[in-house]
Write an enzyme that holds these catalytic residues in place. Structure first.
Site, PDB file in Angstrom:
ATOM      1  N   SER A 126      -2.158   6.565   1.273  1.00 46.05           N
ATOM      2  CA  SER A 126      -2.846   5.426   1.882  1.00 46.05           C
ATOM      3  C   SER A 126      -3.538   5.867   3.161  1.00 46.05           C
ATOM      4  CB  SER A 126      -1.796   4.363   2.198  1.00 46.05           C
ATOM      5  OG  SER A 126      -2.315   3.413   3.081  1.00 46.05           O
ATOM      6  N   TYR A 151       7.130   1.527   5.505  1.00 41.94           N
ATOM      7  CA  TYR A 151       6.281   1.767   4.332  1.00 41.94           C
ATOM      8  C   TYR A 151       5.311   2.915   4.617  1.00 41.94           C
ATOM      9  CZ  TYR A 151       2.276   1.319   1.206  1.00 41.94           C
ATOM     10  OH  TYR A 151       1.257   1.603   0.327  1.00 41.94           O
ATOM     11  N   LYS A 155       4.823   7.038   3.022  1.00 37.49           N
ATOM     12  CA  LYS A 155       3.616   7.733   2.533  1.00 37.49           C
ATOM     13  C   LYS A 155       3.471   9.084   3.248  1.00 37.49           C
ATOM     14  CE  LYS A 155       2.497   4.676  -0.475  1.00 37.49           C
ATOM     15  NZ  LYS A 155       2.854   4.972  -1.880  1.00 37.49           N
TER      16      LYS A 155
HETATM   17  P1  NAD Z   1       2.054  -2.727  -7.421  1.00 33.11           P
HETATM   18  O1  NAD Z   1       3.278  -3.263  -6.776  1.00 33.11           O
HETATM   19  O2  NAD Z   1       1.148  -3.667  -8.114  1.00 33.11           O
HETATM   20  O3  NAD Z   1       2.472  -1.603  -8.469  1.00 33.11           O
HETATM   21  C1  NAD Z   1       3.599  -0.778  -8.303  1.00 33.11           C
HETATM   22  C2  NAD Z   1       4.381  -0.817  -9.611  1.00 33.11           C
HETATM   23  O4  NAD Z   1       5.511   0.044  -9.494  1.00 33.11           O
HETATM   24  C3  NAD Z   1       4.912  -2.209  -9.935  1.00 33.11           C
HETATM   25  O5  NAD Z   1       4.573  -2.520 -11.279  1.00 33.11           O
HETATM   26  C4  NAD Z   1       6.431  -2.097  -9.760  1.00 33.11           C
HETATM   27  O6  NAD Z   1       7.128  -2.918 -10.665  1.00 33.11           O
HETATM   28  C5  NAD Z   1       6.638  -0.618 -10.029  1.00 33.11           C
HETATM   29  N1  NAD Z   1       7.801  -0.007  -9.401  1.00 33.11           N
HETATM   30  C6  NAD Z   1       8.167  -0.066  -8.093  1.00 33.11           C
HETATM   31  N2  NAD Z   1       9.270   0.670  -7.883  1.00 33.11           N
HETATM   32  C7  NAD Z   1       9.604   1.222  -9.083  1.00 33.11           C
HETATM   33  C8  NAD Z   1      10.646   2.089  -9.530  1.00 33.11           C
HETATM   34  N3  NAD Z   1      11.582   2.535  -8.684  1.00 33.11           N
HETATM   35  N4  NAD Z   1      10.690   2.446 -10.830  1.00 33.11           N
HETATM   36  C9  NAD Z   1       9.761   1.980 -11.707  1.00 33.11           C
HETATM   37  N5  NAD Z   1       8.755   1.174 -11.345  1.00 33.11           N
HETATM   38  C10 NAD Z   1       8.676   0.799 -10.053  1.00 33.11           C
HETATM   39  O7  NAD Z   1       1.264  -1.877  -6.314  1.00 33.11           O
HETATM   40  P2  NAD Z   1      -0.197  -1.260  -6.344  1.00 33.11           P
HETATM   41  O8  NAD Z   1      -1.045  -2.027  -5.417  1.00 33.11           O
HETATM   42  O9  NAD Z   1      -0.645  -1.055  -7.735  1.00 33.11           O
HETATM   43  O10 NAD Z   1       0.082   0.132  -5.650  1.00 33.11           O
HETATM   44  C11 NAD Z   1       0.300   1.313  -6.382  1.00 33.11           C
HETATM   45  C12 NAD Z   1       0.561   2.460  -5.429  1.00 33.11           C
HETATM   46  O11 NAD Z   1      -0.543   2.594  -4.549  1.00 33.11           O
HETATM   47  C13 NAD Z   1       1.782   2.266  -4.537  1.00 33.11           C
HETATM   48  O12 NAD Z   1       2.395   3.529  -4.377  1.00 33.11           O
HETATM   49  C14 NAD Z   1       1.194   1.794  -3.247  1.00 33.11           C
HETATM   50  O13 NAD Z   1       2.014   2.102  -2.156  1.00 33.11           O
HETATM   51  C15 NAD Z   1      -0.103   2.574  -3.201  1.00 33.11           C
HETATM   52  N6  NAD Z   1      -1.133   1.961  -2.352  1.00 33.11           N
HETATM   53  C16 NAD Z   1      -1.518   0.679  -2.585  1.00 33.11           C
HETATM   54  C17 NAD Z   1      -2.466   0.081  -1.753  1.00 33.11           C
HETATM   55  C18 NAD Z   1      -2.897  -1.351  -1.960  1.00 33.11           C
HETATM   56  O14 NAD Z   1      -3.466  -1.936  -1.040  1.00 33.11           O
HETATM   57  N7  NAD Z   1      -2.664  -1.957  -3.133  1.00 33.11           N
HETATM   58  C19 NAD Z   1      -3.036   0.812  -0.709  1.00 33.11           C
HETATM   59  C20 NAD Z   1      -2.636   2.126  -0.514  1.00 33.11           C
HETATM   60  C21 NAD Z   1      -1.680   2.702  -1.347  1.00 33.11           C
HETATM   61  N1  UFG Z   2      -6.145 -10.651   6.847  1.00 34.69           N
HETATM   62  C1  UFG Z   2      -6.423 -11.928   7.320  1.00 34.69           C
HETATM   63  N2  UFG Z   2      -5.779 -12.980   6.746  1.00 34.69           N
HETATM   64  C2  UFG Z   2      -4.877 -12.827   5.742  1.00 34.69           C
HETATM   65  C3  UFG Z   2      -4.599 -11.528   5.257  1.00 34.69           C
HETATM   66  C4  UFG Z   2      -5.248 -10.456   5.852  1.00 34.69           C
HETATM   67  O1  UFG Z   2      -7.229 -12.105   8.225  1.00 34.69           O
HETATM   68  O2  UFG Z   2      -4.311 -13.829   5.283  1.00 34.69           O
HETATM   69  C5  UFG Z   2      -6.850  -9.518   7.461  1.00 34.69           C
HETATM   70  C6  UFG Z   2      -5.906  -8.532   8.121  1.00 34.69           C
HETATM   71  O3  UFG Z   2      -5.651  -8.930   9.443  1.00 34.69           O
HETATM   72  C7  UFG Z   2      -6.693  -7.245   8.034  1.00 34.69           C
HETATM   73  C8  UFG Z   2      -7.506  -7.406   6.746  1.00 34.69           C
HETATM   74  O4  UFG Z   2      -7.502  -8.792   6.433  1.00 34.69           O
HETATM   75  O5  UFG Z   2      -7.570  -7.160   9.094  1.00 34.69           O
HETATM   76  C9  UFG Z   2      -6.909  -6.658   5.566  1.00 34.69           C
HETATM   77  O6  UFG Z   2      -5.531  -6.996   5.456  1.00 34.69           O
HETATM   78  P1  UFG Z   2      -4.657  -6.631   4.177  1.00 34.69           P
HETATM   79  O7  UFG Z   2      -3.271  -7.130   4.432  1.00 34.69           O
HETATM   80  O8  UFG Z   2      -5.330  -7.074   2.944  1.00 34.69           O
HETATM   81  O9  UFG Z   2      -4.697  -5.055   4.167  1.00 34.69           O
HETATM   82  P2  UFG Z   2      -4.261  -4.002   5.283  1.00 34.69           P
HETATM   83  O10 UFG Z   2      -5.507  -3.279   5.667  1.00 34.69           O
HETATM   84  O11 UFG Z   2      -3.470  -4.597   6.352  1.00 34.69           O
HETATM   85  O12 UFG Z   2      -3.233  -3.084   4.468  1.00 34.69           O
HETATM   86  C10 UFG Z   2      -3.513  -2.599   3.145  1.00 34.69           C
HETATM   87  C11 UFG Z   2      -2.235  -2.544   2.333  1.00 34.69           C
HETATM   88  C12 UFG Z   2      -1.299  -1.522   2.885  1.00 34.69           C
HETATM   89  C13 UFG Z   2      -1.976  -0.221   3.044  1.00 34.69           C
HETATM   90  C14 UFG Z   2      -3.244  -0.371   3.824  1.00 34.69           C
HETATM   91  C15 UFG Z   2      -4.014   0.882   3.862  1.00 34.69           C
HETATM   92  O13 UFG Z   2      -1.594  -3.812   2.344  1.00 34.69           O
HETATM   93  O14 UFG Z   2      -0.246  -1.351   1.956  1.00 34.69           O
HETATM   94  O15 UFG Z   2      -4.074  -1.354   3.233  1.00 34.69           O
HETATM   95  O16 UFG Z   2      -4.179   1.373   2.586  1.00 34.69           O
HETATM   96  F1  UFG Z   2      -1.162   0.664   3.673  1.00 34.69           F
END
Ligand code: NAD
Ligand code: UFG
Length: 341
Positions: A126, A151, A155
């Site tokens: 991330s 969290y 990472k």
């Molecule tokens: P998500 O929660 O939709 O998907 C994660 C999946 O992993 C889920 O289906 C959950 O059931 C499964 N899971 C969790 N722990 C498990 C375990 N121990 N064994 C088997 N399955 C398990 O999340 P996502 O948004 O698809 O994110 C995927 C990856 O990308 C994550 O590692 C997350 O940290 C990373 N990531 C996501 C974002 C974002 O904003 N969505 C940003 C940066 C990084």
């Molecule tokens: N925001 C609002 N109102 C809301 C939700 C979010 O104004 O109800 C704003 C936040 O303050 C931020 C922006 O929208 O400025 C984005 O917020 P998100 O929560 O959607 O995303 P973040 O950038 O905070 O974090 C996301 C993921 C993290 C990840 C990060 C970087 O949630 O898991 O991106 O990859 F680590």
């Protein structure tokens, strides 16, 4: 064609990546414990690709389960490791859950890869590893800042675990992908983001508000040092993001010259403010989003967007979707969830 294990494959990014892997001709085996996803995601995947991926309901933190998976699904060439817990706020309250789930699952995979001849692992990292950047856009050489949540720390630690393992001579390659802000849904509206309970992230909160499920969206702060005062992010379409995984996997498996360890930013290179994103949603869907300006959210980064040049040049990958198309897809998915398309 390769056989790819997708951990967390019924999740948001994992399901979209599974579809893109299948489109590229790969065979996918998913393991997911359904802690943050739904078994019906498999139906959506099948409706898009015509192929139902192999599915193992199980926990990646359980070594015996994982070993059994490798025994019953021989010949896995590569792994994409999405499985993790990802709610930043919850990680502050329950740090051990995050360290255990996110780190033990990775350790188990790395332990078993040599034994079962797996040649590469893509890891979901991330942009949170950069903290508040000194300069934007930010490239992969920027310093890693102290994590602001457990969290985020998982990472950073995961990246270090993989790096140390590769440096110690592990017989596989790895690509670390640092995602910026994944948003949107598959254009078919068959799969998308399925947040549990009240969403923390901007887009699911916004689409649920537009759908009338939530009364109003709160914009967390308009007094930041940005042109309109709201925070700036690099919102990347989830299908574009998914495609990068297919390319990264192909590079590890098919290119003997590629380094054993690489890291790439996955973003568009374009910073968009929260208010600009709301405007894009309203413009592209014609649907108004009731919102108010609220307090800043603790721990938020003011502005961050990617320099994706390395991914563009080395992977030959580029984010292509326009933000308006991405917003339209997010809205179609929300409507689908409500049974309206
Ligand atoms: P998500 O929660 O939709 O998907 C994660 C999946 O992993 C889920 O289906 C959950 O059931 C499964 N899971 C969790 N722990 C498990 C375990 N121990 N064994 C088997 N399955 C398990 O999340 P996502 O948004 O698809 O994110 C995927 C990856 O990308 C994550 O590692 C997350 O940290 C990373 N990531 C996501 C974002 C974002 O904003 N969505 C940003 C940066 C990084
Ligand atoms: N925001 C609002 N109102 C809301 C939700 C979010 O104004 O109800 C704003 C936040 O303050 C931020 C922006 O929208 O400025 C984005 O917020 P998100 O929560 O959607 O995303 P973040 O950038 O905070 O974090 C996301 C993921 C993290 C990840 C990060 C970087 O949630 O898991 O991106 O990859 F680590």
């Amino acid at each position: 064609m390769a056989k790819i294990l997708v951990t967390g494959g019924t999740g948001y990014i994992g399901s979209h990546t599974t579809v893109e892997l299948q489109k590229a001709g790969h065979e996918v085996v998913i393991i997911d414990n359904l802690s943050n996803s739904n078994i019906h995601v498999l139906d959506g995947i099948e409706r898009i690709s015509g192929v139902r991926p192999e599915f193992v309901e199980g926990d990646v933190t359980d070594l015996a389960t994982l070993r059994k998976l490798f025994e019953t699904h021989p010949g896995i060439d590569g792994i994409i490791n999405f499985a993790a817990s990802k709610a930043v706020g919850e990680s502050v309250e329950q740090p051990l859950k995050y360290y255990r789930n996110n780190l033990v699952s990775l350790l188990n995979l790395l332990d078993l890869m040599p034994e079962y001849g797996v040649k590469g692992i893509v890891f979901s990292s991330s942009c949170t590893v950069y903290g508040e950047p000194d300069v934007n856009p930010i490239d992969e050489t920027a310093p890693i800042k102290p994590a602001t949540s457990p969290y985020g720390n998982t990472k950073q630690i995961s990246e270090e675990i993989i790096t140390d393992t590769i440096h110690a001579g592990a017989p596989f390659k790895s690509i670390l992908l640092r995602y910026f802000n994944p948003v949107g849904a598959h254009p078919s509206a068959e799969i998308g983001e399925l947040p549990n309970g009240v969403p923390n992230n901007l887009i699911p909160y916004l689409t649920q508000t537009a759908a009338g499920i939530r009364k109003q969206l709160t914009v967390f702060g308009d007094d930041y040092n940005t042109p309109d005062g709201s925070c700036i992010r690099d919102f990347i379409d989830v299908v574009d993001l998914a495609k990068a995984h297919v390319i990264a996997m192909g590079r590890m498996l098919d290119n003997p010259e590629s380094p054993k360890l690489e890291v790439f930013n996955l973003g568009t290179g374009r910073g968009l403010s929260v208010l600009e994103l709301i405007a894009s949603f309203e413009r592209s869907t014609g649907v108004k989003v009731p919102y108010v300006i609220g307090q800043r959210r603790e721990g938020d980064i003011e502005k961050i967007w990617a320099d994706p040049a390395k991914a563009n040049n080395v992977l030959g990958w580029k984010a292509e979707a326009s933000i308006d198309d991405t917003m339209r897809n997010a809205w179609r998915w929300q409507q689908k969830l409500a049974g309206k398309v």
